[in-house]
Design a protein around this motif. Sequence first.
Motif, PDB file in Angstrom:
ATOM      1  N   GLU A  39       1.099  -1.471  -0.617  1.00 27.96           N
ATOM      2  CA  GLU A  39      -0.320   0.041  -0.232  1.00 27.96           C
ATOM      3  C   GLU A  39       0.893   1.729   0.364  1.00 27.96           C
ATOM      4  O   GLU A  39       0.541   2.100  -1.217  1.00 27.96           O
ATOM      5  N   THR A  42       2.448   1.734  -3.462  1.00 30.80           N
ATOM      6  CA  THR A  42       1.357   1.776  -4.130  1.00 30.80           C
ATOM      7  C   THR A  42       1.246   3.347  -4.042  1.00 30.80           C
ATOM      8  O   THR A  42       1.374   4.332  -4.844  1.00 30.80           O
ATOM      9  N   GLY A  43       1.471   3.661  -2.782  1.00 33.74           N
ATOM     10  CA  GLY A  43       1.284   5.175  -2.693  1.00 33.74           C
ATOM     11  C   GLY A  43       1.876   6.461  -2.859  1.00 33.74           C
ATOM     12  O   GLY A  43       1.743   7.512  -3.918  1.00 33.74           O
ATOM     13  N   GLU A  44       3.492   5.806  -2.715  1.00 29.60           N
ATOM     14  CA  GLU A  44       4.634   6.866  -3.264  1.00 29.60           C
ATOM     15  C   GLU A  44       4.326   6.263  -5.271  1.00 29.60           C
ATOM     16  O   GLU A  44       4.250   7.493  -5.087  1.00 29.60           O
ATOM     17  N   ARG A  45       4.315   5.679  -5.451  1.00 25.21           N
ATOM     18  CA  ARG A  45       4.290   5.164  -7.340  1.00 25.21           C
ATOM     19  C   ARG A  45       3.311   6.316  -7.305  1.00 25.21           C
ATOM     20  O   ARG A  45       4.079   6.725  -8.490  1.00 25.21           O
ATOM     21  N   ALA A  46       1.964   6.070  -7.117  1.00 25.35           N
ATOM     22  CA  ALA A  46       1.281   7.229  -7.369  1.00 25.35           C
ATOM     23  C   ALA A  46       1.225   8.899  -7.671  1.00 25.35           C
ATOM     24  O   ALA A  46       1.525   9.384  -8.557  1.00 25.35           O
ATOM     25  N   GLN A  47       2.225   9.384  -6.643  1.00 26.91           N
ATOM     26  CA  GLN A  47       2.497  10.489  -6.005  1.00 26.91           C
ATOM     27  C   GLN A  47       3.787  10.678  -6.957  1.00 26.91           C
ATOM     28  O   GLN A  47       3.703  11.866  -7.960  1.00 26.91           O
ATOM     29  N   LEU A  49       4.409   9.809 -10.643  1.00 31.90           N
ATOM     30  CA  LEU A  49       4.052   9.587 -11.559  1.00 31.90           C
ATOM     31  C   LEU A  49       3.180  11.504 -11.447  1.00 31.90           C
ATOM     32  O   LEU A  49       3.215  11.797 -12.962  1.00 31.90           O
ATOM     33  N   SER A  50       2.323  10.538 -10.403  1.00 29.82           N
ATOM     34  CA  SER A  50       1.445  13.011 -10.352  1.00 29.82           C
ATOM     35  C   SER A  50       2.770  14.471 -11.006  1.00 29.82           C
ATOM     36  O   SER A  50       2.928  14.760 -11.789  1.00 29.82           O
ATOM     37  N   LYS A  51       3.469  14.042 -10.439  1.00 26.66           N
ATOM     38  CA  LYS A  51       5.088  14.981 -10.311  1.00 26.66           C
ATOM     39  C   LYS A  51       6.039  14.867 -11.224  1.00 26.66           C
ATOM     40  O   LYS A  51       5.936  15.890 -11.840  1.00 26.66           O
ATOM     41  N   GLU A  53       4.447  13.967 -14.010  1.00 28.44           N
ATOM     42  CA  GLU A  53       3.226  14.735 -15.246  1.00 28.44           C
ATOM     43  C   GLU A  53       3.391  16.117 -15.076  1.00 28.44           C
ATOM     44  O   GLU A  53       3.442  17.134 -16.203  1.00 28.44           O
TER      45      GLU A  53
END
Length: 73
Positions: A39, A42-47, A49-51, A53
């Motif tokens: 978890e 996964t959260g770090e990966r989402a962050q 990916l957002s950064k 982008e």
Amino acid sequence: MTQPDVLAQLQRLTSRVDALIERVRVLSDENRSLRQQQETITGERAQLLSKNEQARSRVEAMIARLKSLEQHT
């Protein structure tokens, strides 16, 4: 079978069951820990990916501004 044989088998079986119970407890704890790690990752990966982008958008905007400046000179 004599009573001592039955008692010895029962004792061995009890020991094996106890060992299996302990193994299940350890695996359950390990599984819980791995799920928490997943978890977090996964959260770090989402962050990230957002950064990524956001950085891509900023770079594309800078390139567009540079091209615009180049065309106006």
